[in-house]
Design an enzyme around this catalytic site. Structure first.
Site, short mmCIF file in Angstrom:
data_model
loop_
_atom_site.label_atom_id
_atom_site.label_comp_id
_atom_site.label_asym_id
_atom_site.label_seq_id
_atom_site.Cartn_x
_atom_site.Cartn_y
_atom_site.Cartn_z
CG ASN A 9 -1.70 1.22 1.44
OD1 ASN A 9 -1.79 2.06 0.55
ND2 ASN A 9 -2.31 1.37 2.62
CE LYS A 11 -0.14 3.24 4.80
NZ LYS A 11 -0.05 3.32 6.24
CG HIS A 93 -5.72 1.77 5.27
ND1 HIS A 93 -5.32 2.76 6.14
CD2 HIS A 93 -4.68 0.92 5.17
CE1 HIS A 93 -4.07 2.51 6.52
NE2 HIS A 93 -3.67 1.40 5.94
CD GLU A 95 -2.87 5.48 6.83
OE1 GLU A 95 -2.81 5.53 5.60
OE2 GLU A 95 -1.97 4.95 7.54
CD GLU A 165 -3.48 -2.59 7.37
OE1 GLU A 165 -2.35 -2.72 6.93
OE2 GLU A 165 -4.23 -1.65 7.07
N GLY A 171 2.55 2.29 10.85
CA GLY A 171 3.48 3.40 10.69
C GLY A 171 4.18 3.81 11.97
CB SER A 211 5.35 -1.66 12.08
OG SER A 211 4.94 -0.33 12.31
P1 PGA Z 1 2.92 0.30 7.68
O1 PGA Z 1 1.46 0.49 7.06
O2 PGA Z 1 3.47 -0.98 7.13
O3 PGA Z 1 3.70 1.51 7.23
O4 PGA Z 1 2.77 0.25 9.16
C1 PGA Z 1 0.61 -0.60 6.87
C2 PGA Z 1 -0.71 -0.13 6.31
O5 PGA Z 1 -1.18 0.95 6.69
O6 PGA Z 1 -1.32 -0.81 5.48
#
Ligand code: PGA
Length: 248
Positions: A9, A11, A93, A95, A165, A171, A211
């Site tokens: 992803n 983003k 997601h 976010e 997640e 992140g 992460s």
């Molecule tokens: P990350 O994000 O690997 O940077 O923690 C995962 C995601 O949001 O899908």
């Protein structure tokens, strides 16, 4: 057996040439043939991503609008992203939920739109830190699934993919332990089996996200109920993304 999947992803990262280079590098790497690789660039780059990738790398979108068409400034429909070459979309997601106020009801409409348009999806779920600290993460995730996904009939659910997640791990560099990931994945599979059939529960891929990187992917992917990963930061670089794919 569920399909093994590693999905990147991106983003709101990478510009067009960087994204194309990243896909070229993934395509040039020798990767395990039993792992399905997916990239989720910004919708704007789907066409170029699709033209750069072979069947080795599936191209998806990070978001779409549930409406078929119309006056929705700035949005994209499933038909549009399909016409540009996307064959799968992320739904829910964290976010999107947190920063763009996407509720369980909005996500249910997106799930329905995906089904209507024969568009595969990865449905994302996961709890915030305060819920984990209160010890109610299983109920929280169950509610997300029940309100947005579990209205589907068995034959509609069959091709779905779920990504767990935990928001506190996204992140932040703070990965869920393989035990925490496995515990939740096992619970989600049990929910699928309770709501649908054992057969369906055993065939749906449940990905871990938050992460996940080459240093911890091997341990996470070794968990019996973890069928792959949805990768953010570590998917922006071909070496680290391919190392994650290689961890299987
Ligand atoms: P990350 O994000 O690997 O940077 O923690 C995962 C995601 O949001 O899908």
């Amino acid at each position: 057996m569920p399909q093994k999947i590693v999905a990147g992803n991106w983003k709101m990262n990478l510009c067009l040439d960087e994204g194309v280079d990243l896909i070229r590098s993934i395509e040039a790497s020798s990767l395990p043939s039993d792992v399905k690789v997916m990239v989720f660039p910004p919708a704007l780059f789907v066409d170029a991503a699709k033209k750069t990738s072979s069947s080795k790398c599936l191209v998806g979108v990070q978001n779409f609008n549930a409406a078929e068409k119309g006056a929705f400034t700035g949005e994209v429909s499933i038909k549009q992203v399909k016409s540009a070459g996307a064959s799968i979309g992320l739904i829910g997601h964290s976010e999107r939920r947190e920063l763009f106020n996407e509720t369980n009801a909005i996500l249910k409409d997106k799930v329905d739109a995906a089904i209507e348009n024969n568009f595969q999806f990865i449905f994302c779920c996961g709890e915030p830190l305060e819920v984990r600290e209160a010890g109610t993460e299983i109920e929280f995730v169950r509610n997300q699934l029940e309100e947005s996904l579990f209205h589907l009939a068995s034959d509609q659910m069959r091709d779905g993919i779920i990504a767990y997640e935990p928001i506190w791990a996204i992140g932040t560099g703070r990965t869920a332990s393989s035990e925490q990931a496995e515990d939740m994945h096992r619970e989600i599979r049990a929910m699928l089996s309770e709501k649908y059939t054992n057969d369906i529960a055993e065939s749906i891929s449940i990905l871990y996200g938050g992460s996940c990187k080459s240093a911890n992917a091997k341990e996470l992917f070794a968990c019996p109920n973890v069928n792959g990963g949805l990768i953010g930061g570590a998917a922006l670089d071909a070496t680290s993304f391919c190392a994650i794919i290689d961890s299987f």
